[in-house]
Design an enzyme around this catalytic site. Structure first.
Site: not given
Ligand code: NDP
Ligand code: 2IT
Length: 447
Positions: A167, A127
């Site tokens: 992420d 990561k």
């Molecule tokens: P994005 O940046 O697309 O979206 C994040 C969302 O969560 C936004 O709406 C943001 O608000 C909100 N957010 C982020 N940090 C905070 C915080 N500290 N307090 C309150 N709200 C918060 O990220 P992702 O959707 O990609 O990721 C979301 C979660 O999913 C994370 O935990 C990530 O690790 C996990 N994840 C992501 C994967 C992926 O493929 N993208 C895969 C597996 C897990 P705002 O819009 O106001 O910034």
């Molecule tokens: O937390 C996760 O699994 C991710 N942000 C996606 C990682 C990836 O390599 O697709």
């Protein structure tokens, strides 16, 4: 409760990684699950597999200097923790958020090892990210930051070495800039060096949707195991980013009604069901606050500033924003409100107290490393298509994703049964993920 040997492993982790509280939390959860495995198979302890897994293979920290649109110079910190390569090249996302520090990157990298093991695909765990805050930055500032970040990181990457993705704060736009700079510096069109690419330059169908869709498929399986379904169920999804948006899309396709979602400014309740096109426009295209959704939606929706979305009652919860967003108190209120299933779209969004409350109340609780594994699994499918210079259709890719999620769900339950903890998805996921990595490490000798 920790097994005696594991308790000393945990004390060592605390001592060697001071102040990294999220990393401590992630390690503790896994150690709490694997006690019975050590009882059954003493080889793991004898070869100090657990001790080795808790120590990253390599940790990289670097300076990222960049210039804003006014010509002012900024210095951020970049990270890549290459945690474990027993199953394949280091694989895991990059997070750009001001809260990022080594402890966050290590917790995410540690989770990633077991998650990637659970997918059954050939990917190790890693990561990275930066404490850079993308909020309010222009496209050109984002580009300059990504170029500077990659100018240092590129030397550690490679399709057989380390393969980042997105992420929080890193989506399609950032991946494009990162890949472009990697290609320029190395003079190699090495598609498989990063995933989440655009469809015009080596990206895979369904990768954008995969984490959210996969989480919805996982929850569908948990509901099936309880003899029910999404049909007509009241669902709350936190976040309004990549994972949240595509969780909402699939839940709606499966017949659920998503009545609320959130961002870092507050949450919106829309009893008729979230208007997904409007949400995508406000958050994905215009990159505005969620209050703009309520303003444009009119009288149907209410925006609540600065409060937790988990005060909205639901039958199914899909936390998809960030770590430790559901506390023990939130979980108690959710159980009182009729919550029967939780699928973690985010990484570690539920505190240990919250997990305990859900499990004691008989809520089906799908931990992130199982429920959100669809994203990284589809990244591995992207690597597979890049390696064979092929491209698959949307339908074929989505079918593959659904099969993978069903398989993870089945294995979590099977493993939990095998170790005498029926229905415990946390134990099932941790034990199955651990054994896959541990067995590969045993086979490779002391490395
Ligand atoms: P994005 O940046 O697309 O979206 C994040 C969302 O969560 C936004 O709406 C943001 O608000 C909100 N957010 C982020 N940090 C905070 C915080 N500290 N307090 C309150 N709200 C918060 O990220 P992702 O959707 O990609 O990721 C979301 C979660 O999913 C994370 O935990 C990530 O690790 C996990 N994840 C992501 C994967 C992926 O493929 N993208 C895969 C597996 C897990 P705002 O819009 O106001 O910034
Ligand atoms: O937390 C996760 O699994 C991710 N942000 C996606 C990682 C990836 O390599 O697709």
């Amino acid at each position: 409760m920790l097994h005696e040997r594991l308790s000393s492993v945990y004390d060592n982790v605390l001592r060697r990684n001071p102040g990294e509280i999220e990393f401590h939390q992630a390690v503790r959860e896994v150690l709490e699950s694997i006690g019975p495995v050590l009882g059954k198979d003493p080889e793991y302890a004898e070869h100090k597999i657990i001790e080795r897994i808790c120590e990253p293979e390599r940790q990289i920290i670097f300076r990222v200097p960049w210039e804003d649109d006014q010509g002012e110079v900024h210095i951020n910190r970049g990270f890549r923790v290459e945690f474990n390569s027993a199953l394949g090249p280091y694989k895991g996302g990059l997070r750009f958020h001001p809260s990022v520090y080594l402890g966050i990157v290590k917790f995410l990298g540690f989770e990633q090892i077991f998650k990637n093991g659970l997918t059954g695909l050939p990917i190790g765990g890693g990561k990275g990210g930066s404490d850079f805050d993308p909020k309010g930055r222009s496209d050109r500032e984002i580009m300059r930051f990504c170029q500077s970040f990659m100018t240092e990181l590129y030397r550690h990457l490679g399709e057989y070495t380390d393969v980042p993705a997105g992420d929080i704060g890193v989506g399609g736009r950032e991946i494009g800039y990162l890949f472009g700079q990697y290609k320029r510096i190395t003079n190699r069109y090495e598609s498989g060096v990063i995933t989440g690419k655009g469809l015009t330059y080596g990206g895979a169908q369904v990768r954008t949707e995969a984490t959210g869709y996969g989480c919805a498929f996982f929850v569908e399986e948990m509901l099936k195991a309880r003899g029910t379904s999404f049909d007509g169920r009241r669902v709350v999804v936190s976040g309004a980013g990549n994972v949240a948006i595509y969780s909402i899309e699939k839940v709606q396709q499966l017949g659920g009604i998503v009545v609320a979602c959130s961002d870092s400014s507050g949450y919106v309740v829309d009893e008729k069901g979230i208007d997904l096109d409007l949400l995508k426009q406000i958050k994905g295209v215009e990159r505005r606050r969620l209050s703009a959704y309520a303003e444009r939606r009119g009288t149907d929706a209410t925006f609540v500033a600065g409060r937790s979305v988990w005060e909205v009652p639901c039958e199914v919860a899909m936390p998809s924003a960030t770590e430790n967003e559901i506390t023990g108190k939130d979980a108690e209120a959710m159980v009182r409100g009729g919550c029967m299933a939780v699928g973690e779209g985010a990484n570690m969004p539920t505190t240990p107290e919250g997990i305990r409350v859900f499990q004691e109340a008989g809520v089906s609780f799908g931990p992130g490393k199982a429920a959100n594994a669809g994203g990284v699994a589809t990244s591995a499918l992207e690597m597979q298509q890049n390696a064979s210079r092929d491209r698959w259709t949307f339908e074929f890719s989505e079918r593959k994703l659904q099969e993978i999620m069903k398989d993870i769900h089945r294995r979590c339950l099977q493993t939990a049964d095998e170790y005498g903890m029926p229905g415990d998805y946390v134990a099932g996921a941790n034990i199955d993920g651990f054994k896959r990595v541990a067995d590969a490490m045993l086979a490779m000798g002391l490395i």
